[in-house]
Design an enzyme around this catalytic site. Sequence first.
Site, mmCIF file in Angstrom:
data_model
loop_
_atom_site.group_PDB
_atom_site.id
_atom_site.type_symbol
_atom_site.label_atom_id
_atom_site.label_comp_id
_atom_site.label_asym_id
_atom_site.label_seq_id
_atom_site.Cartn_x
_atom_site.Cartn_y
_atom_site.Cartn_z
ATOM 1 N N HIS A 171 -13.428 -5.761 2.784
ATOM 2 C CA HIS A 171 -12.025 -6.336 2.830
ATOM 3 C C HIS A 171 -10.936 -5.641 3.758
ATOM 4 O O HIS A 171 -9.954 -6.356 4.143
ATOM 5 C CB HIS A 171 -11.529 -6.162 1.290
ATOM 6 C CG HIS A 171 -10.107 -6.282 1.000
ATOM 7 N ND1 HIS A 171 -9.353 -7.650 1.532
ATOM 8 C CD2 HIS A 171 -9.046 -5.635 0.839
ATOM 9 C CE1 HIS A 171 -8.145 -7.483 1.171
ATOM 10 N NE2 HIS A 171 -7.757 -6.301 0.587
ATOM 11 N N HIS B 219 -12.367 -5.436 -3.255
ATOM 12 C CA HIS B 219 -11.574 -4.579 -2.654
ATOM 13 C C HIS B 219 -12.516 -3.323 -2.330
ATOM 14 O O HIS B 219 -12.600 -2.206 -2.741
ATOM 15 C CB HIS B 219 -10.636 -4.112 -3.676
ATOM 16 C CG HIS B 219 -9.664 -5.019 -4.197
ATOM 17 N ND1 HIS B 219 -9.619 -5.833 -5.263
ATOM 18 C CD2 HIS B 219 -8.419 -5.332 -3.438
ATOM 19 C CE1 HIS B 219 -8.309 -6.622 -5.034
ATOM 20 N NE2 HIS B 219 -7.646 -6.073 -4.334
ATOM 21 N N SER C 78 33.722 34.577 -9.187
ATOM 22 C CA SER C 78 32.518 34.971 -8.447
ATOM 23 C C SER C 78 31.288 35.047 -9.581
ATOM 24 O O SER C 78 31.691 35.258 -10.699
ATOM 25 C CB SER C 78 32.607 36.447 -7.838
ATOM 26 O OG SER C 78 33.795 36.559 -7.048
#
Length: 831
Positions: free
Chosen positions: A615, A611, A370
Site C-alpha cells: 500500500h 495497510h 528581588s
Amino acid sequence: MTAYDFSDVEAFLDCHPDLFEEYLLRKGKCDAVSRWLKEHQPAKVSMEDKPTPGREPLCSAQADGLQRRSSHLELRRNFARSRAMTAHRTYDEHVQSSVRRRALLRKASSLPPTTAHILSALLESRVNVPQYASSAIDYKYRLKESNEREFFLELVKDISNDLDMTSLCYKILINVCIMVEADRCSLFLVEGPAHKRTLVSKFFDVHSGTTVLPSSSVENCNEVQVPWGKGIIGYVAEHGETVNIPNAYQDHRFSDEIDKLTGYKTKSILCMAICNSDGEVIGVVQAINRNPSGAPFTEDDEKVLQMYLPFCGISISNAKLFSASRKEYERSRALLEVVNDLFEEQTDLEKIVRKIMQRALTLLQCERCSVLLLEDIDSPVVKFSKTFELMSPLICNDHEISMEKLSCSDWLINNSIAELVASTGLPVNISDVCQDPRFDSEADQASGFHIRSVLCVPIWNRTHQIIGVAQILNRLDRKTFDDADQRLFEAFVIFCGLGINNTMMYNQVKKTWAKQKQHMFFLFSQMLSYHATCSKVEVDRLKAAKIPLMSELGIDRFYFNDFSLDSDAMITASLRMFLELGIVQKFKIDYEVLCRWLLTVRKNYRTVAYHNWRHVFNVSQCMFVMITTAGFQDVLSDSEILALMVGCLCHDLDHRGTNNAFQAKTESALAQLYGTSATLEHHHFNHAVMILQSEGHNIFANLYSKEYSNMMQLLKQAILSTDLTLYFQKRTTFFECVLSGEYSWTKKEHREVLRSMLMTACDLGAVTRPWEISKQVAELVTSEFFEQGDRERSELKLTPSAIFDRNRKDELPSLQLEWIDGICKPLYEVQ
C-alpha cells in the site's frame, strides 16, 4: 491648518470625559465653575420650584426671597433616603451589582466547579467608593442665614454619606469655613503607630471660596506633616484641648514660616481636636482669620464646632474603616491573582517569578523587588544561583527593563541581609538602612540606586525548606514598611514559594523524563536493530543490484499496476524514484544508508490485508507521478519533495490493521500513549523517527541543523495529514483557495495545505486506478475492515458499523460509492 467645527470638538469631548475633566482641573477658572454651579443647582435650592401635587412642599417663600424647608418630617425623610442610598455595596466598573452577580452566577453554573474557575469569578469583582456631590456653597450660606437648625443638619448630612477620605476632608474644611466664617481652614489626621504618631494634612489652607474638588489621587497631593506635640496643632492633638488665639503672633507655639513663604498674614486661630467614638484624638481642624479682617473667633464658634466635630469624627472613622476594608480587599484580590497565575503558568520559572514580582510591586507599592533562589537547599553554605529583579515603572523611564539587565548591577547578589534571612529563616525589616550595620553603604553608592528601607523574607517550599528569599525596597510613598506590609508580604511569599517550587519540580520531572525517554529510546533502538532492521546481506545484495529504468518498471504512469511487482521489485522501484527525483544527489544521501533504510522500512510493516508495504509503495508511486508529470517540481522545494516521498513510505509504519476508533474503544497501549486524536498517525511518525535515528539509517545525516529540524517538521506534517479528520478540517480552505484563485505559493499556510491535500490524494489514489486494479484493492480493504468488525463483535461485544460488518456485505457497493463521491471525488475534481 485644519479647522474644526464646534460640534466635532463637542463630540470628541463627549467621547473623552476624562480628558475634559483633567483640562478643567488644570485650567478651569473659579468664576466659570461658580457660574456653572449656579446654573445647575439641585432642585431643592431652586427659587422657582413649585410644590408637586400630592406631596408636601419642600420650601416656603420668605420675605427676603430665600426658600426653606417647611416640614421637619420631610427633612428627616430626605436624610434617611440619602443614608439608604449610600449603603456599603460591591460595585462593578461597568454594570450594576445585581446584574453583575447574576452574570457571575451564570458563569459559575455553566463551568465545572474547579478552583481555577472560582478564582476567575472572584477576580472579576470590584469595590468602588460611591461618590456624592456636595451641596452648593451658596445654598449653604443662604440656609445658614435663614434657618440655623436646617443648616446644621445639612452640613451633617453632607459628610455622613461620603466614604472617600479625600472628598470627606474637603467637605469638612469647606463646612467649617462656612460655619465659623473662617478665611482659611486646615485638617490634619493622625497617622502612624502609638509610639510614632504624626499629623498629616492632604488639604492645607483651604478657603471658603473653593468650588472645585481637588484630585483624589493621593500620590499627586503634597502632604504637610506636623510632629506630635509640636506647635499649636501638635499641642491640641496631644492634649485634646481647644485653642482659641485672637493674635497668633503673641503665642509662642505659633510658627510664622508658612506666612513668610506665602505672604499670608495669620491673625486669629481656632484649633480643635476631632475624636472618635472612644474619645481618642484622630485629627485636628484649624480655622484661621475669622471674617471680616481676621477678627477673633467667638465662644459661639467654639460651641458650634464642638457640636459639629463629633459628627466629623464618626464620618472620618467610617471612611478609615472603609478604606482599610477596601485595602484588605485589594490585597486579598492580589493574592487570589497570584494563585490564579499559578494555575496559568507552572512550566517556566522566569515567567512565574516575573509575574510574582509584578504583583508584589503593585500590591506593596514599592520601588524594587528581588527574588533570589538558593543553589543547593540542603547545603549549610548560603549561595544564590539565580537572581531575578524588577523595578517599578513609576520610578523607571524604561518600562520594559528586563530582569537580566537589572541583575547585572545588583548589590543583592552578595548581600549579607539576604544571606542572613536565608540562613536563619527569619524576616528582616529595616526602616533606615543607614542606621543598620548589616547594610553595605558602599555597594549602595556603586549601584546608583539609593536604598532607604528593606523588607526581606524567606521563601519556603511545601516541605518547609528554604529555597530562596524575596526582597522589596523603598515604599513609593517614602514611608517605611510596617507590620501590615510584613504580614502581607509573608503571606504573599507563601504563594510564591508554592509556585516556584511547583515550577522547579516540573523542570526536574521534565529533565528526568527526558533522560528516561532517551534511555528508553536507546533500548528501543537496540531492540529495533536486533529484531526490526534488515541484515547486512540484504543491504549488500540491494547495493550491488542493477536498478531498472523508470520505463522498464512502468512507475511513470498513473495506471501503474503495483501487483505486477513483488516485494523486492518494489524496493528497487523505490530506489529508482529517489534517483529520478535527484534528491539523493541534492541532499548527499549515502547510497548504502538509503538501501538499508528502505529495507528496514519494509520490514516494519506488518502482514495485514491492506495497510502494508504494498500500500505505501502504491502511495509513493502516486506521489512520484504527480510530482513529475503535474508540474509540482516547479512549485515544491527539494526539501518538500523529499519529505513527501519519505512520508508516503512511512505514513503507515507498524499499522495493526485497525483504525483509530478501534484503538480508542479497546483503550490500547497506543491510545493511552498518544491519546485518541490521530493515534495511529502519531505512532507512524514516531516509528519513522526511531528508524531514522537507528545506526546506519539516517538518510538526513548530511543536512545542517536548521535544515534537519525543518525536514522533521515537514515529515511530521506529511504523515499526520493522512488522518482523515485533519483532511476534513483543511479541505474547505483548500477548495475555497483553488476555486477563487486566491492562493499564493509564497504563503506558508497555503503550501502546508497543498502538501496535506497531496498526501490525502495519494493515500486514496487506489480508486483512480483501472477497474481491475481498483477492484482488487477494494477487496483487500474490505477484508481488513471485516477482520476489525469481527474483533469488535467478539472482543468488545459490539455491533460493528455497516462497512466493518461482514453480515451486511450486501450494502458494500452503496457504501463504497458514498465513500468515493463524498471523500475522494471532490478532492480530485478540484485539483
